[in-house]
Design a protein around this motif. Sequence first.
Motif, short mmCIF file in Angstrom:
data_model
loop_
_atom_site.label_atom_id
_atom_site.label_comp_id
_atom_site.label_asym_id
_atom_site.label_seq_id
_atom_site.Cartn_x
_atom_site.Cartn_y
_atom_site.Cartn_z
N ILE A 196 1.41 10.16 2.65
CA ILE A 196 1.21 9.17 2.78
C ILE A 196 0.17 8.39 3.94
N ALA A 197 0.41 8.64 4.98
CA ALA A 197 -0.60 8.54 6.03
C ALA A 197 -1.82 8.48 5.19
N SER A 198 -2.42 10.20 4.89
CA SER A 198 -3.63 10.91 3.87
C SER A 198 -4.35 9.82 3.42
N GLN A 199 -3.32 9.14 2.65
CA GLN A 199 -3.74 8.08 1.02
C GLN A 199 -4.13 6.55 1.40
N ILE A 200 -4.15 6.07 2.73
CA ILE A 200 -3.67 4.89 2.77
C ILE A 200 -5.53 4.85 4.53
N ARG A 201 -5.99 4.54 3.69
CA ARG A 201 -7.04 3.43 5.29
C ARG A 201 -6.55 2.76 5.74
N ASP A 202 -6.73 1.89 6.58
CA ASP A 202 -7.14 0.63 7.46
C ASP A 202 -8.46 0.76 8.29
N ASP A 203 -8.92 -0.28 7.91
CA ASP A 203 -10.20 -0.39 8.52
C ASP A 203 -10.99 0.84 8.56
N GLY A 204 -10.74 1.68 7.26
CA GLY A 204 -11.86 3.05 7.31
C GLY A 204 -11.23 4.02 8.57
N LYS A 205 -9.62 4.06 9.04
CA LYS A 205 -8.80 4.82 9.17
C LYS A 205 -7.82 5.27 8.82
N PRO A 206 -7.53 6.82 8.87
CA PRO A 206 -5.99 6.53 8.32
C PRO A 206 -5.13 5.78 8.87
N MET A 207 -3.90 5.24 8.46
CA MET A 207 -3.16 4.82 8.41
C MET A 207 -1.43 5.40 9.73
N GLN A 208 -1.75 5.30 10.45
CA GLN A 208 -0.84 5.94 11.95
C GLN A 208 -0.09 6.28 10.96
N GLY A 209 0.93 7.32 11.63
CA GLY A 209 2.25 7.48 11.25
C GLY A 209 3.08 6.83 10.70
N LYS A 210 3.47 6.29 12.61
CA LYS A 210 4.19 5.88 13.40
C LYS A 210 4.64 4.19 12.40
N ALA A 211 3.39 3.80 12.29
CA ALA A 211 3.53 2.59 11.15
C ALA A 211 3.79 2.52 10.11
N ILE A 212 3.55 3.76 9.39
CA ILE A 212 4.04 3.92 8.28
C ILE A 212 5.11 3.94 7.70
N SER A 213 6.14 4.88 8.70
CA SER A 213 7.65 5.22 9.36
C SER A 213 8.21 4.17 9.81
N ALA A 214 8.05 2.63 10.24
CA ALA A 214 9.06 1.08 10.36
C ALA A 214 8.29 0.85 9.13
N GLN A 215 7.71 1.20 8.40
CA GLN A 215 7.34 0.33 6.90
C GLN A 215 8.79 0.84 6.40
N LYS A 264 1.04 -1.20 -0.09
CA LYS A 264 -0.28 -0.43 0.22
C LYS A 264 0.83 1.37 -0.02
N ILE A 265 1.95 0.78 0.52
CA ILE A 265 2.60 2.48 0.86
C ILE A 265 3.49 2.73 -0.01
N VAL A 266 3.76 1.38 -0.45
CA VAL A 266 4.61 1.90 -1.76
C VAL A 266 3.53 2.18 -3.54
N ASP A 267 2.59 1.91 -3.27
CA ASP A 267 2.00 2.10 -3.94
C ASP A 267 1.38 3.70 -4.32
N VAL A 268 1.59 4.54 -2.73
CA VAL A 268 1.03 5.07 -2.55
C VAL A 268 2.35 6.27 -3.30
N VAL A 269 3.52 6.05 -2.81
CA VAL A 269 4.75 6.84 -3.45
C VAL A 269 4.86 6.55 -4.48
N ALA A 270 5.08 5.64 -5.65
CA ALA A 270 4.69 5.83 -6.57
C ALA A 270 4.19 6.15 -7.75
N LYS A 271 2.83 6.27 -6.95
CA LYS A 271 1.70 7.16 -8.13
C LYS A 271 1.91 8.88 -7.79
#
Length: 703
Positions: free
Chosen positions: A316-335, A299-306
């Motif tokens: 990145i977080a503003s464009q990813i939903r996890d069960d209807g909620k924005p994906m947390q910035g910390k989780a994105i940073s770890a990935q 999902k992250i690669v999809d957003v970054v690539a586009k």
Amino acid sequence: MRTDNKLFNPASQPREILIENFVVRTKVFEKIFKDIERGTMKYPEQHYLLQGLRGMGKTTLLLRLKYEVEKNKKLNDWLIPVFFNEESYDLSSLSNLWEKLLKYLDDYWGIGSKLYDQTEKFIGSSDYEKLCFDLLIEALHERKQKLLILFDNFGELFLDNLKERETHRFREILMHCNDIRIVAASAIVLEDQHDYSKPFFEFFRIIYLDGLNKDETLDLITKLQEKETDKKIDLQKNKAKIETLALLTGGVIRTILLLYEVLLSDENGSALRDLDIILDRITPLYKHRMDALPVQQRKIVDVVAKSWDAISVKDIASQIRDDGKPMQGKAISAQLAQLEKNNVIEKKETSTKNNFYQLKERFFNIWYLMRNGNRYDRCRVEWLTKSIELLYSDDENGVEGFINSHIERLKKGNYNPDSAMLILEAVSNSKTVSVLNKMKLYNETKNEVNEEFTPIIPLLKFDDLEIKKFIKEDGNCDRAFGYLKNCGLEKQNIYELLAMFSQDLVKKDESLKYFKKLRKLNFFDFLYLEALLLIELNEENEAERLLVENYKKTKNGLFEITSGLLALLYFKSIKNKNEVLKIVSNIKEDRLSLEVKINVLLWNNKIQEAVEGFNKLIKMYSEDLNLTIFLMMFIAKKQYHIVLNLFNEPNYQLKDKYKPIYYALMHFMKDDYPNEYLKMGSELEPAVEDIIIEINQLAIDYA
């Protein structure tokens, strides 16, 4: 290079072909091999790690070292090179490594399975790994030989699989054992290299394999050409395409070699067409790379690539939903950290804590957009390619392709007549379009547009091949003149044809002679072509004299063309700053005159009038415009915010169409936008650097 070179599996190539085609990474090869050749391994030697993206030539380099050791008389009696390729999936533990080496030595020495069979008695022992290692060293000592392990995909397929205890043990062995030396390669960044608490910190001498730049790419293909005995490509003709795709591929050697194969099979394709062919060839590799990623990383690669340009964690977080909620910035940073380690993502540090991220391999990004993006995503890649191709193009293929597609649109029968005439006029004034292409466009325009207009280029009614044959054989136009005269042509028409045919055959002196004859007949329709020929012959003073003396004698649209050409001549030669302003002020604003006028107004610091002219130009002739020189002239005049407003105008979409110029603008606006320049992909750096140099020169020339 041919398809039998097995680009994706160098180990399957015959040794002779790999050595023959090894024309890059030669300095790295020589450096490592000289170290190996000098080393006696009396004491533990330095180990090497080749770090770089997939396709950068790591495997080929390891194999080249292996073959050189095998044929070197000083080494091959005591040093045994062992190559483990990137598909050695059975190397999941330290004991597996010793087992594999024992099997290799059994085969190498031709002793059946004598060594490996001895490991049977160690099974079940708590010291199994140590016993296998001791057996290996004892066998090497007995024959007074040592091992050079050439280890591909060292991090992902071996080192990452070791348990912590095994990692410490392996490091101790390499520190103290003088019987084994490693030259490894890895596409992922080894954490141990950057952490003092890890056992492999600064243990290997790391050599980074960066992508080839456009000059190195041309050099690579030039060297490959020397080995070709069959079909070769015209390097000069394809120079623009090679440079374009070299930038877009990020200099990845495997992809460049694919490019070379495509050019061999399709010399006349555009850069975009070649790009599409290569994308098809590379799809299995990139698809496997995406499929291997965990879901969140995909999902992250999809957003970054586009995004294409580098993007922040927040965006990145503003464009990813996890069960209807924005994906947390910390989780994105770890990935992102994991993706960075695996060389998928590249981090760009900013002046704040909000860093930017983009796909490290730019060709992977292009593949993703072209195969998975929406229509707008694909257009952005196409505009980028066209933008770079314009900057580096040095032949007329692009214009010829445009002419052919324009003719196809004409034949549909619904083309606006005024627009058709403007395009004919613009092409007729181009220095890069051949006379025959101009004549072809004239014929089609006259056939499809039901209007009366002054014939800029005469309609051919005679055998042009016959005329060309006469001129080629004689070196002049005498026999061709007689042929045309016998056909019943008027003298004026004969002069027209001979002037253009001899020019097309690079008989420039003959061509000039007949242009002069036309003027003596008081026929000025070809005055501008004569002037262009004089400029081509570096006789700009004579071209200027001719235009100044005669441009008022011309009539109708030709007055505008000749006036515009005179103004263009003054602008390009950087002379008569005030006079040229008067000329452009007195002619109507057709496309050619308007284009010249904008630059002349900027030269004279009439900024607001230039902006008005630019807006008029882009609204009237939105298709097929090359706005490069105008944007660079505005920047050269330090009109940064005007250009930024043009780039931000949604109706124009200039930011994507002229991305290299946009980032050149960001270079000049670093004080206002300190981090924006960092979003630029590395594939654009050479083009942007060239633009910055050109803008600085324009600022000096047109001060």
